[in-house]
Motif scaffolding. Structure first.
Motif, PDB file in Angstrom:
ATOM      1  N   ILE A 234       0.840  -1.207   0.000  1.00 29.37           N
ATOM      2  CA  ILE A 234       0.000   0.000   0.000  1.00 29.37           C
ATOM      3  C   ILE A 234       0.878   1.263   0.000  1.00 29.37           C
ATOM      4  O   ILE A 234       0.540   2.275  -0.613  1.00 29.37           O
ATOM      5  CB  ILE A 234      -0.987   0.005   1.200  1.00 29.37           C
ATOM      6  CG1 ILE A 234      -2.156   0.962   0.940  1.00 29.37           C
ATOM      7  CG2 ILE A 234      -0.317   0.349   2.509  1.00 29.37           C
ATOM      8  CD1 ILE A 234      -3.176   0.451  -0.027  1.00 29.37           C
TER       9      ILE A 234
ATOM     10  N   TYR B   2       0.983  -2.203 -10.285  1.00 28.74           N
ATOM     11  CA  TYR B   2       0.989  -3.522  -9.642  1.00 28.74           C
ATOM     12  C   TYR B   2       2.171  -4.352 -10.158  1.00 28.74           C
ATOM     13  O   TYR B   2       2.802  -5.096  -9.413  1.00 28.74           O
ATOM     14  CB  TYR B   2      -0.317  -4.263  -9.928  1.00 28.74           C
ATOM     15  CG  TYR B   2      -1.525  -3.714  -9.181  1.00 28.74           C
ATOM     16  CD1 TYR B   2      -1.445  -2.532  -8.445  1.00 28.74           C
ATOM     17  CD2 TYR B   2      -2.755  -4.385  -9.212  1.00 28.74           C
ATOM     18  CE1 TYR B   2      -2.548  -2.029  -7.774  1.00 28.74           C
ATOM     19  CE2 TYR B   2      -3.862  -3.895  -8.538  1.00 28.74           C
ATOM     20  CZ  TYR B   2      -3.765  -2.716  -7.827  1.00 28.74           C
ATOM     21  OH  TYR B   2      -4.853  -2.227  -7.160  1.00 28.74           O
ATOM     22  N   ARG B   3       2.419  -4.200 -11.449  1.00 25.41           N
ATOM     23  CA  ARG B   3       3.513  -4.984 -12.038  1.00 25.41           C
ATOM     24  C   ARG B   3       4.871  -4.565 -11.442  1.00 25.41           C
ATOM     25  O   ARG B   3       5.719  -5.409 -11.144  1.00 25.41           O
ATOM     26  CB  ARG B   3       3.525  -4.790 -13.559  1.00 25.41           C
ATOM     27  CG  ARG B   3       4.458  -5.737 -14.307  1.00 25.41           C
ATOM     28  CD  ARG B   3       4.205  -5.707 -15.787  1.00 25.41           C
ATOM     29  NE  ARG B   3       2.876  -6.168 -16.138  1.00 25.41           N
ATOM     30  CZ  ARG B   3       2.522  -7.461 -16.187  1.00 25.41           C
ATOM     31  NH1 ARG B   3       3.396  -8.390 -15.902  1.00 25.41           N
ATOM     32  NH2 ARG B   3       1.285  -7.796 -16.515  1.00 25.41           N
TER      33      ARG B   3
ATOM     34  N   LYS C 249      -2.254  -7.412  -6.027  1.00 24.18           N
ATOM     35  CA  LYS C 249      -3.632  -6.918  -6.149  1.00 24.18           C
ATOM     36  C   LYS C 249      -4.429  -7.216  -4.879  1.00 24.18           C
ATOM     37  O   LYS C 249      -5.129  -6.352  -4.344  1.00 24.18           O
ATOM     38  CB  LYS C 249      -4.275  -7.606  -7.366  1.00 24.18           C
ATOM     39  CG  LYS C 249      -5.706  -7.211  -7.642  1.00 24.18           C
ATOM     40  CD  LYS C 249      -6.207  -7.975  -8.856  1.00 24.18           C
ATOM     41  CE  LYS C 249      -7.699  -7.771  -9.045  1.00 24.18           C
ATOM     42  NZ  LYS C 249      -8.206  -8.569 -10.184  1.00 24.18           N
ATOM     43  N   SER C 250      -4.302  -8.423  -4.408  1.00 22.81           N
ATOM     44  CA  SER C 250      -5.044  -8.844  -3.221  1.00 22.81           C
ATOM     45  C   SER C 250      -4.581  -8.081  -1.979  1.00 22.81           C
ATOM     46  O   SER C 250      -5.402  -7.588  -1.198  1.00 22.81           O
ATOM     47  CB  SER C 250      -4.842 -10.351  -3.029  1.00 22.81           C
ATOM     48  OG  SER C 250      -5.369 -10.743  -1.799  1.00 22.81           O
TER      49      SER C 250
ATOM     50  N   ILE D 189      -3.064  -5.175  -1.757  1.00 23.17           N
ATOM     51  CA  ILE D 189      -3.434  -3.751  -1.808  1.00 23.17           C
ATOM     52  C   ILE D 189      -4.900  -3.579  -1.437  1.00 23.17           C
ATOM     53  O   ILE D 189      -5.269  -2.696  -0.652  1.00 23.17           O
ATOM     54  CB  ILE D 189      -3.153  -3.161  -3.206  1.00 23.17           C
ATOM     55  CG1 ILE D 189      -1.647  -2.982  -3.405  1.00 23.17           C
ATOM     56  CG2 ILE D 189      -3.866  -1.819  -3.395  1.00 23.17           C
ATOM     57  CD1 ILE D 189      -1.239  -2.447  -4.764  1.00 23.17           C
ATOM     58  N   ALA D 190      -5.725  -4.441  -2.004  1.00 26.21           N
ATOM     59  CA  ALA D 190      -7.164  -4.333  -1.738  1.00 26.21           C
ATOM     60  C   ALA D 190      -7.459  -4.532  -0.254  1.00 26.21           C
ATOM     61  O   ALA D 190      -8.238  -3.779   0.346  1.00 26.21           O
ATOM     62  CB  ALA D 190      -7.913  -5.360  -2.577  1.00 26.21           C
ATOM     63  N   ARG D 191      -6.821  -5.515   0.334  1.00 18.63           N
ATOM     64  CA  ARG D 191      -7.078  -5.803   1.747  1.00 18.63           C
ATOM     65  C   ARG D 191      -6.546  -4.686   2.643  1.00 18.63           C
ATOM     66  O   ARG D 191      -7.195  -4.292   3.622  1.00 18.63           O
ATOM     67  CB  ARG D 191      -6.441  -7.138   2.137  1.00 18.63           C
ATOM     68  CG  ARG D 191      -7.205  -8.308   1.577  1.00 18.63           C
ATOM     69  CD  ARG D 191      -6.402  -9.584   1.574  1.00 18.63           C
ATOM     70  NE  ARG D 191      -7.139 -10.623   0.862  1.00 18.63           N
ATOM     71  CZ  ARG D 191      -8.000 -11.435   1.445  1.00 18.63           C
ATOM     72  NH1 ARG D 191      -8.243 -11.351   2.735  1.00 18.63           N
ATOM     73  NH2 ARG D 191      -8.656 -12.341   0.734  1.00 18.63           N
TER      74      ARG D 191
END
Lengths: 282, 197
Positions: free
Chosen positions: B154, B164-165, B179-180, B182-184
């Motif tokens: 984050i 993300y890459r 991705k996961s 960051i979302a969490r």
């Protein structure tokens, strides 16, 4: 804004990816999010978090941070005097200095009749190099070198580079004045002009390796070879040869700089015009 | 990172390799503050963060010849910053600075919102006072309570605007993992932020 608000909202992972512009624009989720109030509210919340986060962390940086950091790093580099750009970096520094400032290397000579003054071409400010043409070909320890040669080399003693690098050079130049010995105890005599030919497994790899020399070297490239010309000190020539060996390049000209030798005569900072051709191995 | 910025970094690196120390200073100016933010976000301690940034730049200085430019300078540099921050974080954990804090992933629930970590109360310890002041921010407090791996992504995403890459390359993990995480992390911060209002 569409007031669409249903239970088909994408997962928070998809929503988060959308927020970061990482969601496929042609996906169903993407289309949904654009038209869903609930999702848009979530995105608003993400925006607030993002703004807050940036603000908080930005405020955490002291006003004079950069200046303070630069000074701290300077003090630290000074304190730890062993910390300097690596030997290869030193090579760049010396090479650049030689190229850019055009330092003139003039060796003291006792008998002008025994020397010929040769101007090294192909540089913006050509250094003057003195060569002892009367010294016959052969391998020498430093003490065996003719005094004029020792003097012309600009140093009163040989330089032990055992711990500095694994190689030394003994290039003859066009005139083949000297040949270096494979005897580790012998002293290599480095000509101010050195030419070498290397065999490489991949020219592309070699090209990548030498990309960093772009600002200090001249290149001539064709499908089967790369020729690089640059000016550098004796010490850094030896370093360069060692690095080439470590990179798996094979020297095709054994009478030229010898990786086996650990000594060379003369001043380590003496300038050498180095031309290396790298050919694709079969 | 824009293409122009990356190109300019390349020039600075070339100059540094030539021994131009002013280009090193320029890199410090360009990336020091952001590196500090990332490290501070990871460690929640100003002094540790500053030390990490200084160590990171020293590594850049001494290893610049090894940098071949296969990745961008920022990816390389922030990897150093992240690794040094990790080391310092774990070093402190081993030596008990935050011995009462468990920051294992198990504490982080699947929905990413239940962060029940307990921070030891040392408000009256002089050497902890500044840290406490720094941690007073609700958001910073929430960041501090995030699992380490979540914090990393984050912060890299928000401070350096890395894709993300790029983050996956820097942390050497899968794109989906980034991705996961960051979302969490974002969900957790959002939750905390909403609680505070």
């Amino acid at each position: 804004m569409n007031t669409n608000n249903n239970n088909n909202c994408p997962s928070f992972e998809e929503l988060s990816a959308y927020f970061d512009s990482e969601l496929d624009q042609f996906s169903l989720e993407y289309a949904h999010i654009q038209n869903c109030d609930k999702c848009q509210r979530e995105l608003d919340a993400y925006t607030k978090v993002s703004v807050m986060l940036k603000e908080e962390l930005s405020n955490s940086v002291p006003d004079d941070f950069s200046a303070h950091m630069i000074n701290s790093l300077k003090r630290r580099r000074k304190r730890d005097s062993s910390v300097d750009v690596s030997p290869f970096g030193f090579f760049f520094k010396v090479a650049a200095l030689l190229v850019l400032s055009g330092i003139i290397v003039v060796a003291l000579i006792p008998h002008k009749s025994n020397i010929v003054q040769q101007q090294v071409s192909d540089t913006k400010v050509a250094p003057l190099i003195f060569l002892d043409k009367l010294t016959p070909s052969g391998s020498y320890t430093h003490s065996q070198l003719p005094p004029s040669r020792r003097s012309a080399a600009g140093a009163s003693d040989s330089i032990d580079i055992t711990n500095m690098m694994q190689v030394s050079t003994g290039q003859m130049g066009d005139e083949n004045l000297y040949t270096s010995s494979e005897n580790k105890d012998s002293v290599a005599v480095i000509h101010p002009k050195v030419k070498q030919v290397w065999s490489v497994d991949s020219l592309k790899h070699a090209e990548m390796q030498f990309a960093q020399f772009a600002e200090v070297a001249k290149f001539a490239t064709n499908n089967s070879s790369i020729t690089m010309t640059l000016k550098l000190s004796k010490k850094n020539l030896a370093q360069f040869v060692r690095n080439c060996k470590e990179d798996g390049f094979r020297l095709l000209s054994p009478s030229q700089p010898q990786p086996e030798q650990t000594h060379f005569a003369g001043n380590k900072n003496d300038s050498v015009l180095y031309t290396a051709t790298f050919v694709q191995s079969e | 990172m824009t293409e122009n910025a990356a190109e300019y970094d390349k020039k600075l690196i070339s100059r540094l390799k030539l021994g131009d120390k002013s280009s090193f200073d320029e890199l410090v100016v360009r990336y020091g503050a952001k590196a500090f933010q990332i490290s501070f976000g990871l460690l929640s301690n100003r002094f540790d963060a500053e030390e990490v940034v200084q160590d990171a730049f020293m590594k850049v200085y001494t290893n610049i010849e090894k940098f071949r430019g296969d990745s961008s300078f920022t990816t390389w540099f922030y990897r150093i910053v992240t690794n040094l921050s990790r080391n310092k974080y774990h070093w402190h954990r081993r030596r008990g600075r935050d011995e009462n804090v468990s920051i294992s992933d198990n504490r982080f629930s699947g929905d990413g919102v239940q962060l029940d970590l307990e921070i030891p109360d040392r408000a009256f310890e002089p050497d902890r006072l500044l840290e406490r002041i720094e941690a007073e921010s609700t958001l910073m407090d929430a960041i501090k309570k995030l699992p380490e791996k979540f914090r990393e992504v984050i912060l890299l995403r928000h401070i350096e605007d890395m894709s993300y890459r790029e983050i996956a390359g820097l942390l050497e993990c899968e794109l989906g993992t980034v991705k996961s995480r960051i979302a969490r992390a974002r969900e957790a911060l959002k939750f905390k932020f909403a609680q505070a209002r």
